[in-house]
Design a protein around this motif. Structure first.
Motif, short mmCIF file in Angstrom:
data_model
loop_
_atom_site.label_atom_id
_atom_site.label_comp_id
_atom_site.label_asym_id
_atom_site.label_seq_id
_atom_site.Cartn_x
_atom_site.Cartn_y
_atom_site.Cartn_z
N SER A 94 0.85 -1.19 0.00
CA SER A 94 0.00 0.00 0.00
C SER A 94 0.88 1.24 0.00
O SER A 94 2.05 1.20 0.39
CB SER A 94 -0.93 0.02 1.23
N LEU A 95 0.30 2.34 -0.44
CA LEU A 95 1.01 3.61 -0.51
C LEU A 95 0.01 4.73 -0.22
O LEU A 95 -1.04 4.82 -0.86
CB LEU A 95 1.65 3.81 -1.88
N GLU A 96 0.37 5.54 0.76
CA GLU A 96 -0.52 6.64 1.13
C GLU A 96 -0.53 7.71 0.05
O GLU A 96 0.41 7.84 -0.75
CB GLU A 96 -0.07 7.23 2.47
N ALA A 97 -1.58 8.47 0.04
CA ALA A 97 -1.72 9.54 -0.93
C ALA A 97 -0.74 10.67 -0.61
O ALA A 97 -0.43 10.92 0.55
CB ALA A 97 -3.15 10.07 -0.93
N PRO A 98 -0.24 11.35 -1.62
CA PRO A 98 0.67 12.48 -1.36
C PRO A 98 -0.09 13.65 -0.74
O PRO A 98 -1.31 13.76 -0.89
CB PRO A 98 1.20 12.82 -2.75
#
Length: 283
Positions: A94-98
């Protein structure tokens, strides 16, 4: 007479031989007689069967000796069935939103006119991606591309989805676009038309562009001089000399940084990392 006597003897001898051969053939043709042998068992009267001996009596335990008890036999331990250990499910990446662009970034973007308001376009895409949330590995990840038209006052005039690789990414992008906050006016004071791809993936959110060489003029677009639509009159291709750059433009180009090594080491490191990630993921 001399010839008749040996002839008679020869005929008699042959007759004897033929008769003997016929007798042997008759003996062979007869079925052999079967011989049956019967054996009769004779029972002797003087032999009598002996009775079976009685079973032995159990011995009585003596009073002095204590009774011994035999311990029960231990049952053979039954091996428990092997339990297959199911490996734990892999945690999806997963990758958080910028983060959304700051007020200072919007202030710079609202005055940046180079390359079709490049900073304004980048801030718009970053703002939409920041409102889409965390990207998780799986069928929900993907990309979606839009064609956007922004009015001079910053309001969204028209938008069209060109393509998408995920229904979830398209749905989240539309939700973010419908809830966008008011944006600053466009840098040129004219409608801003551009295309933008929103990346909703767990390994990248879209890299910020480089503004190092934006002050240089765009190279002339290639135009095939031999192309013909089949209707218009054909003209001989002529080579056009490059246009002379005005003096004020030459002065502005002197201030433009044409050497990419003149920027900070951190920016160069980020650019190298961006290129490495692009080639690593095969994009």
């Amino acid at each position: 007479m001399k010839l008749s006597i040996p002839l008679l003897l020869s005929l008699a001898l042959h007759a004897v031989l033929v008769a003997g051969w016929q007798l042997d053939a008759l003996k062979i043709a007869k079925n052999p007689e079967t011989i049956e042998i019967r054996i009769a068992a004779q029972v002797r009267e003087d032999v009598q069967e002996l009775p079976a001996p009685p079973p032995p009596k159990p011995a009585k335990p003596s009073a002095s000796a204590p009774p011994t008890t035999t311990p029960p036999r231990e049952a053979n331990p039954v091996s428990a069935p092997e339990v297959l250990v199911v490996p734990s499910a892999k945690t999806p990446a997963s990758l958080e939103a910028p983060p959304p662009p700051s007020a200072e970034e919007w202030q710079v973007a609202s005055t940046y006119k180079l390359k079709n308001s490049k900073r304004y376009r980048n801030n718009w895409g970053q703002l939409v991606r920041s409102m889409m949330g965390t990207a998780v590995e799986g069928p929900g990840q993907g990309m979606v591309r839009f064609r956007i038209e922004i009015a001079p006052d910053g309001t969204l005039a028209n938008i069209k989805e060109l393509w998408s690789t995920s229904e979830n990414a398209s749905k989240l992008a539309w939700q973010a676009i419908k809830s966008l906050p008011p944006l600053p006016p466009t840098p040129t004071g004219q409608p801003l038309i551009f295309e933008r791809t929103i990346s909703f993936q767990p390994y990248e959110t879209g890299w910020p562009p480089s503004y190092t060489l934006d002050c240089l003029p765009d190279p002339p677009a290639f135009k095939n001089p031999f192309a013909w639509d089949g209707k218009s009159p054909q003209e001989q291709a002529r080579h056009q000399a490059p246009k002379r750059v005005p003096a004020d433009a030459e002065a502005s180009q002197e201030k433009c940084v044409t050497d990419s090594t003149a920027v900070t080491i951190e920016q160069e490191e980020g650019e190298m990392k961006r290129q490495t990630e692009i080639y690593r993921w095969g994009r």
